[in-house]
Design an enzyme around this catalytic site. Structure first.
Site, PDB file in Angstrom:
ATOM      1  N   ASN A 102     -13.450   4.450  -5.567  1.00 29.35           N
ATOM      2  CA  ASN A 102     -12.873   4.576  -4.221  1.00 29.35           C
ATOM      3  C   ASN A 102     -12.399   5.983  -3.954  1.00 29.35           C
ATOM      4  O   ASN A 102     -11.974   6.708  -4.858  1.00 29.35           O
ATOM      5  CB  ASN A 102     -11.711   3.583  -4.039  1.00 29.35           C
ATOM      6  CG  ASN A 102     -10.371   4.165  -4.456  1.00 29.35           C
ATOM      7  OD1 ASN A 102      -9.707   4.859  -3.689  1.00 29.35           O
ATOM      8  ND2 ASN A 102      -9.970   3.904  -5.711  1.00 29.35           N
ATOM      9  N   SER A 123      -6.201   4.720 -10.838  1.00 32.39           N
ATOM     10  CA  SER A 123      -7.636   4.826 -11.150  1.00 32.39           C
ATOM     11  C   SER A 123      -7.907   6.112 -11.940  1.00 32.39           C
ATOM     12  O   SER A 123      -7.133   7.070 -11.877  1.00 32.39           O
ATOM     13  CB  SER A 123      -8.455   4.808  -9.864  1.00 32.39           C
ATOM     14  OG  SER A 123      -8.031   5.818  -8.991  1.00 32.39           O
ATOM     15  N   LYS A 149       0.853  -1.199   0.000  1.00 32.59           N
ATOM     16  CA  LYS A 149       0.000   0.000   0.000  1.00 32.59           C
ATOM     17  C   LYS A 149       0.885   1.244   0.000  1.00 32.59           C
ATOM     18  O   LYS A 149       1.864   1.322   0.755  1.00 32.59           O
ATOM     19  CB  LYS A 149      -0.904   0.008   1.244  1.00 32.59           C
ATOM     20  CG  LYS A 149      -1.693   1.304   1.451  1.00 32.59           C
ATOM     21  CD  LYS A 149      -2.738   1.560   0.373  1.00 32.59           C
ATOM     22  CE  LYS A 149      -3.372   2.956   0.517  1.00 32.59           C
ATOM     23  NZ  LYS A 149      -4.261   3.288  -0.620  1.00 32.59           N
ATOM     24  N   LYS A 184       4.280   5.685 -10.539  1.00 34.07           N
ATOM     25  CA  LYS A 184       2.894   5.307 -10.837  1.00 34.07           C
ATOM     26  C   LYS A 184       2.183   6.531 -11.384  1.00 34.07           C
ATOM     27  O   LYS A 184       2.118   7.581 -10.739  1.00 34.07           O
ATOM     28  CB  LYS A 184       2.198   4.814  -9.572  1.00 34.07           C
ATOM     29  CG  LYS A 184       0.715   4.496  -9.765  1.00 34.07           C
ATOM     30  CD  LYS A 184       0.436   3.018  -9.762  1.00 34.07           C
ATOM     31  CE  LYS A 184      -1.030   2.689  -9.925  1.00 34.07           C
ATOM     32  NZ  LYS A 184      -1.497   1.713  -8.952  1.00 34.07           N
ATOM     33  N   MET A 228     -10.284   6.274  -0.837  1.00 36.47           N
ATOM     34  CA  MET A 228      -9.717   5.763   0.412  1.00 36.47           C
ATOM     35  C   MET A 228      -8.995   6.867   1.188  1.00 36.47           C
ATOM     36  O   MET A 228      -9.063   6.913   2.418  1.00 36.47           O
ATOM     37  CB  MET A 228      -8.743   4.621   0.122  1.00 36.47           C
ATOM     38  CG  MET A 228      -9.355   3.434  -0.633  1.00 36.47           C
ATOM     39  SD  MET A 228     -10.641   2.601   0.305  1.00 36.47           S
ATOM     40  CE  MET A 228      -9.674   1.803   1.566  1.00 36.47           C
ATOM     41  N   GLY A 229      -8.291   7.736   0.457  1.00 31.10           N
ATOM     42  CA  GLY A 229      -7.579   8.830   1.125  1.00 31.10           C
ATOM     43  C   GLY A 229      -6.297   8.394   1.805  1.00 31.10           C
ATOM     44  O   GLY A 229      -5.958   8.879   2.893  1.00 31.10           O
ATOM     45  N   CYS A 257      -2.196   9.730  -6.668  1.00 34.32           N
ATOM     46  CA  CYS A 257      -3.353   9.480  -5.806  1.00 34.32           C
ATOM     47  C   CYS A 257      -4.414  10.553  -6.057  1.00 34.32           C
ATOM     48  O   CYS A 257      -4.143  11.747  -5.900  1.00 34.32           O
ATOM     49  CB  CYS A 257      -2.982   9.487  -4.330  1.00 34.32           C
ATOM     50  SG  CYS A 257      -4.473   9.304  -3.316  1.00 34.32           S
ATOM     51  N   GLY A 302      -8.309  -2.679 -15.518  1.00 28.52           N
ATOM     52  CA  GLY A 302      -9.276  -3.459 -16.289  1.00 28.52           C
ATOM     53  C   GLY A 302      -8.847  -4.873 -16.607  1.00 28.52           C
ATOM     54  O   GLY A 302      -9.340  -5.458 -17.569  1.00 28.52           O
ATOM     55  N   THR A 305      -9.238  -3.967  -8.807  1.00 24.56           N
ATOM     56  CA  THR A 305     -10.665  -4.198  -8.575  1.00 24.56           C
ATOM     57  C   THR A 305     -11.028  -5.686  -8.594  1.00 24.56           C
ATOM     58  O   THR A 305     -11.756  -6.166  -7.716  1.00 24.56           O
ATOM     59  CB  THR A 305     -11.494  -3.447  -9.645  1.00 24.56           C
ATOM     60  OG1 THR A 305     -11.220  -2.054  -9.545  1.00 24.56           O
ATOM     61  CG2 THR A 305     -12.980  -3.683  -9.452  1.00 24.56           C
ATOM     62  N   GLY A 353     -11.423  -1.049 -12.733  1.00 20.15           N
ATOM     63  CA  GLY A 353     -12.136  -2.208 -13.268  1.00 20.15           C
ATOM     64  C   GLY A 353     -12.446  -2.088 -14.750  1.00 20.15           C
ATOM     65  O   GLY A 353     -11.785  -1.366 -15.493  1.00 20.15           O
TER      66      GLY A 353
HETATM   67  O1  RRO Z   1      -5.692   5.676  -1.062  1.00 19.45           O
HETATM   68  C1  RRO Z   1      -6.328   6.074  -2.052  1.00 19.45           C
HETATM   69  O2  RRO Z   1      -7.352   6.754  -1.971  1.00 19.45           O
HETATM   70  C2  RRO Z   1      -5.877   5.767  -3.415  1.00 19.45           C
HETATM   71  C3  RRO Z   1      -4.569   5.906  -3.841  1.00 19.45           C
HETATM   72 BR1  RRO Z   1      -3.166   6.334  -2.704  1.00 19.45          BR
HETATM   73  C4  RRO Z   1      -4.240   5.724  -5.208  1.00 19.45           C
HETATM   74  O3  RRO Z   1      -3.101   5.856  -5.657  1.00 19.45           O
HETATM   75  N1  RRO Z   1      -5.249   5.415  -6.050  1.00 19.45           N
HETATM   76  C5  RRO Z   1      -6.539   5.261  -5.634  1.00 19.45           C
HETATM   77  O4  RRO Z   1      -7.416   4.971  -6.463  1.00 19.45           O
HETATM   78  N2  RRO Z   1      -6.818   5.441  -4.311  1.00 19.45           N
END
Ligand code: RRO
Length: 314
Positions: free
Chosen positions: A69, A196, A45, A166, A71-72, A132, A252, A274, A223
């Site tokens: 997502n 994403s 992660k 990335k 997630m943050g 991100c 995907g 996904t 996805g």
């Molecule tokens: O943690 C996230 O919200 C997150 C990250 Br770091 C990322 O690189 N890509 C994503 O879709 N979520």
């Protein structure tokens, strides 16, 4: 019988499949499960300097065609993943994997985090997450071309271990040209394309409501939705980057055919986000079986025989 042996960044893997960062790699327990799975390798992660709990829930929802997502950046902090990575390298030096590092605070935290890794005993691969999409108020670094160039200049001045970046998806040929021109100036070993698709919106038709809480429902899309964008990004960078910069194709991959298409576009490793979240660790055996079947039908013994060999119409 064909085989899936893959060489990437001076290491050898049984197969090119990995998790995508964020899925099944938050804790050492999850990482151990990945390391013991049929995946060829794994990535951790994305870590920030300090541990983070991330955005409020609900923050990850599976959809019929993918996921959304926000997630943050929840994670256990860089030292947690770095210490574990150092132990893994000592205990199994021939099992390469990727340590993912991000930043919550912005530019200076990226530099500081890379300094911490440079000064550590870890000598393996690092993925610098420049994409991100989910930190409120913080843009995706790799959409700012000047800042990305400045950041890579600052990092490469002291960072001497193998690393890659990335990337977010790009949608304009001029942006592929510009980003490739920047990346080609630095001693990076790989790119991972794509993260994403940032800031999509999914609406629950029954309730007229967004499905995730952070950022008013806006979140990264993964996805099935993203495969054409992912393939285009892998292909665009494969045809523009220095030949020694390898590509991790992400986005995907649900089937052996999707994996095959990413390889045809020029990817070397393949990450599954996904679909791993939806299906669990058995996704790796299923996709390997499906990919091997396609290779056998087409008469290929190794991935190297078809990697990058996408045909165009003349
Ligand atoms: O943690 C996230 O919200 C997150 C990250 Br770091 C990322 O690189 N890509 C994503 O879709 N979520």
């Amino acid at each position: 019988m064909p085989n899936l042996t893959t060489h990437f960044c001076n290491a050898t893997f049984n197969n090119p499949l990995m998790n995508a960062s964020g899925v099944h790699c938050m804790t050492i327990e999850e990482i151990n499960q990945l390391a013991g799975s049929a995946a060829g390798s794994f990535v951790t992660k994305s870590a920030t300097k300090a541990a983070r709990i991330g955005n409020p829930e609900p923050r990850y929802i599976n959809l019929s065609l993918g996921s959304i997502n926000s997630m943050g950046l929840p994670n256990n902090g860089l030292s947690y993943y770095l210490e574990d990575a150092i132990n893994r390298q000592k205990n199994a030096p021939d099992k390469a994997f990727i340590l993912s590092v991000a930043s919550y605070e912005g530019y200076h935290e990226y530099v500081e985090n890379m300094k911490v890794i440079e000064e550590s005993e870890y000598t393996g691969l690092v993925e610098l997450n420049l994409s991100c999409p989910n930190v409120p108020g913080k843009p995706q670094m790799a959409y700012d071309f000047a800042d990305t160039k400045r950041l890579l200049t600052d990092i490469c001045a002291f960072y001497k271990k193998p690393f890659g970046v990335k990337l977010p998806p790009y949608f304009d040929l001029l942006h592929f040209d510009k980003m490739a021109e920047i990346l080609n100036q630095f001693p990076i070993k790989f790119i991972n394309s794509i993260n994403s698709i940032g800031n999509g919106l999914y609406i629950d038709p029954k309730t007229d409501t967004v499905v995730i809480k952070p950022k008013a429902g806006f979140g990264g899309i993964g996805g099935e939705y993203v495969k054409p964008t992912a393939l285009a990004n892998v292909r665009a960078f494969y045809t523009r980057l220095r030949s020694d910069i390898e590509i991790i194709g992400t986005g995907g991959i649900l089937s052996g055919q999707d994996a095959y298409e990413h390889l045809l576009c020029g990817a070397t490793m393949l990450q599954i986000g996904t679909q791993l979240e939806k299906e669990g660790l058995t996704v790796f055996t299923r996709i390997q079986t499906e990919l091997l079947k396609i290779m056998a039908e087409k008469g290929y013994q190794t991935i190297d025989e078809f990697r990058g060999k996408l045909k165009e119409i003349n």
